[in-house]
Design an enzyme around this catalytic site. Sequence first.
Site, PDB file in Angstrom:
ATOM      1  N   HIS A 445     -52.413  17.332 -22.936  1.00 32.14           N
ATOM      2  CA  HIS A 445     -52.460  15.864 -22.930  1.00 32.14           C
ATOM      3  C   HIS A 445     -53.895  15.383 -22.705  1.00 32.14           C
ATOM      4  O   HIS A 445     -54.392  14.513 -23.424  1.00 32.14           O
ATOM      5  CB  HIS A 445     -51.525  15.330 -21.838  1.00 32.14           C
ATOM      6  CG  HIS A 445     -51.579  13.842 -21.646  1.00 32.14           C
ATOM      7  ND1 HIS A 445     -50.602  12.990 -22.111  1.00 32.14           N
ATOM      8  CD2 HIS A 445     -52.510  13.050 -21.053  1.00 32.14           C
ATOM      9  CE1 HIS A 445     -50.930  11.741 -21.817  1.00 32.14           C
ATOM     10  NE2 HIS A 445     -52.076  11.751 -21.164  1.00 32.14           N
ATOM     11  N   GLU A 446     -54.568  15.960 -21.726  1.00 34.94           N
ATOM     12  CA  GLU A 446     -55.938  15.522 -21.413  1.00 34.94           C
ATOM     13  C   GLU A 446     -56.892  15.834 -22.557  1.00 34.94           C
ATOM     14  O   GLU A 446     -57.677  14.989 -22.980  1.00 34.94           O
ATOM     15  CB  GLU A 446     -56.423  16.184 -20.121  1.00 34.94           C
ATOM     16  CG  GLU A 446     -55.665  15.753 -18.880  1.00 34.94           C
ATOM     17  CD  GLU A 446     -55.582  14.245 -18.731  1.00 34.94           C
ATOM     18  OE1 GLU A 446     -56.573  13.555 -19.015  1.00 34.94           O
ATOM     19  OE2 GLU A 446     -54.505  13.751 -18.360  1.00 34.94           O
ATOM     20  N   HIS A 449     -56.768  13.429 -25.371  1.00 36.50           N
ATOM     21  CA  HIS A 449     -57.504  12.163 -25.239  1.00 36.50           C
ATOM     22  C   HIS A 449     -58.859  12.299 -25.924  1.00 36.50           C
ATOM     23  O   HIS A 449     -59.358  11.367 -26.557  1.00 36.50           O
ATOM     24  CB  HIS A 449     -57.705  11.799 -23.769  1.00 36.50           C
ATOM     25  CG  HIS A 449     -56.528  11.106 -23.159  1.00 36.50           C
ATOM     26  ND1 HIS A 449     -56.008   9.946 -23.689  1.00 36.50           N
ATOM     27  CD2 HIS A 449     -55.761  11.403 -22.076  1.00 36.50           C
ATOM     28  CE1 HIS A 449     -54.967   9.560 -22.947  1.00 36.50           C
ATOM     29  NE2 HIS A 449     -54.792  10.429 -21.974  1.00 36.50           N
TER      30      HIS A 449
HETATM   31 ZN   LIG Z   1     -53.309  10.289 -20.545  1.00 32.73          ZN
END
Ligand SMILES: [Zn+2]
Length: 701
Positions: A445-446, A449
């Site tokens: 998820h990170e 980004h």
């Molecule tokens: Zn996030």
Amino acid sequence: MKTIFTFLLCLFGATTLLAQDVSTADAVQLLSKNKQALSFTSDDIQNSIISNAFVNASAGTTMLYVQQSFKTLPVFNQVQSLAFKNGLLVSAAGERLRTLPKLVAAIPAVPTVPAETALRTTLTAKNIALRHPLIATSAGAKTDFGKAGISHERITAELMWVPLQDGASVRLAWQVYVAPTSSSDYWLVRVDAHNNEIIGETNLTTYCNFHLSEQHTTASHVATIGTPPTINSGTAASTTWGTNLVNSATYRVIPFPAESPNHAGGAPALRTNPWTLTPGNATSLNWHSNGSTDFAISRGNNVWAREDRRGTSTSDSATLPAFSTTSPDPLTFDFVPDFTVAPTQTSPVPNQAFNITNLFYWNNIIHDLTYQYGFDEVSGNFQQNNLGRGGAGNDYVDAQAQDGGGTSNANFSTPPDGQVPRMQMYLWNGNPRKDGDVDNGIIVHEFAHGISNRLAGGSAQAACLGSAEQMGEGWSDYYSLMVTQDWATSTLSDGFNKPRGIGTYVLGQAPTGSGIRSQRYCTNFAINNRTYGASIPGNGQQHSRGEIWCATLWDMTWNIINQVGDINPNIFDANAAGGNSIALRLVTEGLKLQVCNAGFIDGRNGILQADQILYNGAYRCAIMQAFARRGMGFNASQGSANSTTDQVPGFSVIEGLLTFSQSVPQQQENQLVTYNNIITAGVCGALTNYLLTDTLPQNVT
Ligand SMILES: [Zn+2]
Ligand SMILES: [Zn+2]
């Protein structure tokens, strides 16, 4: 002035040209050739800055990101994302602000507020204390103040035109860039260059607000855990040497594709040479070399993973990586964890070294996998050495494990291509504490980004996911699901039958929980019924908005899987036939094609364009059925991307208007007449609830 400007453009292109990059001269030629399709005048081309130009191998296109300029100054976020194939425009998103010359007619292009004043205004607003006098190392439209002892990156102030209120007005502003060492922020603050007023800001750090009750505060970046900072054992000596020595390495990790230690296949296990999962350019240097130096630690060309218990990431010597217990070749990172004791323990249980190793392994896995789908050097990926393949290097991921700057969260900072992005993973509550460094879903998820921020609007544009409607959290969840799904054992109905949570491990939930999301992701509306609406959550609750986006992309993926009736068991092979790989290509390519500052419908349109370019529109209906079901049909409107309260949801899979035609042949009296009524519609799915009435003339029975 125009002539000089063109010359500067060409010079810039010539000095930075690498393989796969497109020279500015060639880019300008491409624009000229396609002037009509673009509705460009020669004047428009003169008043443009090519912020990125590259050959996009993943789609066979040439990508140009063209930023409007005026009087040689850029116009903030007024960027067009253009794709060309065989020299012809095949996709265009974004537009020029045609009214700009009129709107700025009364505004002098020479600032009355000096760059240093704008910087001081920013520092005051962000509570950043100066330690030394400011010294500008360059002046003019982009003033450089160096790091001034207060910033991770060089502080700059760049003069630009800034449209406000969706282009209703425009100001001349200094955009100040500062990444303070006193917090996790990377600020872009826009200060009016005539009245010194702050008119806008963008934080290049995404705070995920995973657990709203325990938000990370940005005010201080110091250890707040309560226990003294600990570091893993080992010394920094003899951990680097020449190059190309490391041909083999073994890691004990929570192995791909397991989402966490609690998920199926998530028991800590040894993996040897995991880069062999991805043959080709993604792994030219394997995982421990940057082309000039080899590392016997958790560092290589793509990532430098290390603990940051002190939360002082600026001081490299204060942080420690995981150390190989053998060197120089093969390397061994075999640290056996015990999840019943503190994740920070270094001895007797080497939990910290295990967790750092896992963070290193997963950052590399994601780098390699997404490279196959088009997040490569030219499009702005994260590598120290780009091997002459275009884009800007010097930007491996600075992955900070067990960061002391906060708890129960994570964040990712994405400065423009060529500057190091930073991942900060935190400890979560529990006894013992849970560590985000072993929740692989959160790591992906990170990292994602960074993918969405780099790809949107081109990698040189840092602020193209800055709109109120932006879907960054949704893309991050989507990549997380895609990378941690066990595709080798998945079946066509798993999208419906096997819901997925996010972050269940760090919250101490079973894998069947929803984790940090309000609903699990699932194509079954009884389990996930999130839809686009007239009002969607704003930035304070950004995960709720992202949930709508990810739920839609997840539906779309399973629609495509079921259309082709095939799942690619090896997701690293991006060219395989399975619907999962097709969907991941569409989403990644869609990010490149969509407009800077996209809203939901812009994002949908980027994916539709990607389908047109990659697959000749083969999945248009599968895509539209997914979007229409969640309120983003052909009749939906996002309104302004800068507002989350002006949408018109629409659930229609019918494109455009129905067209009706009738063919009645001439006939003798009292003879039978046969004729056809034809209704034409761009329809994905059955046309229902339509009634065709045909009234016969009076002399016909
Ligand atoms: Zn996030
Ligand atoms: Zn840190």
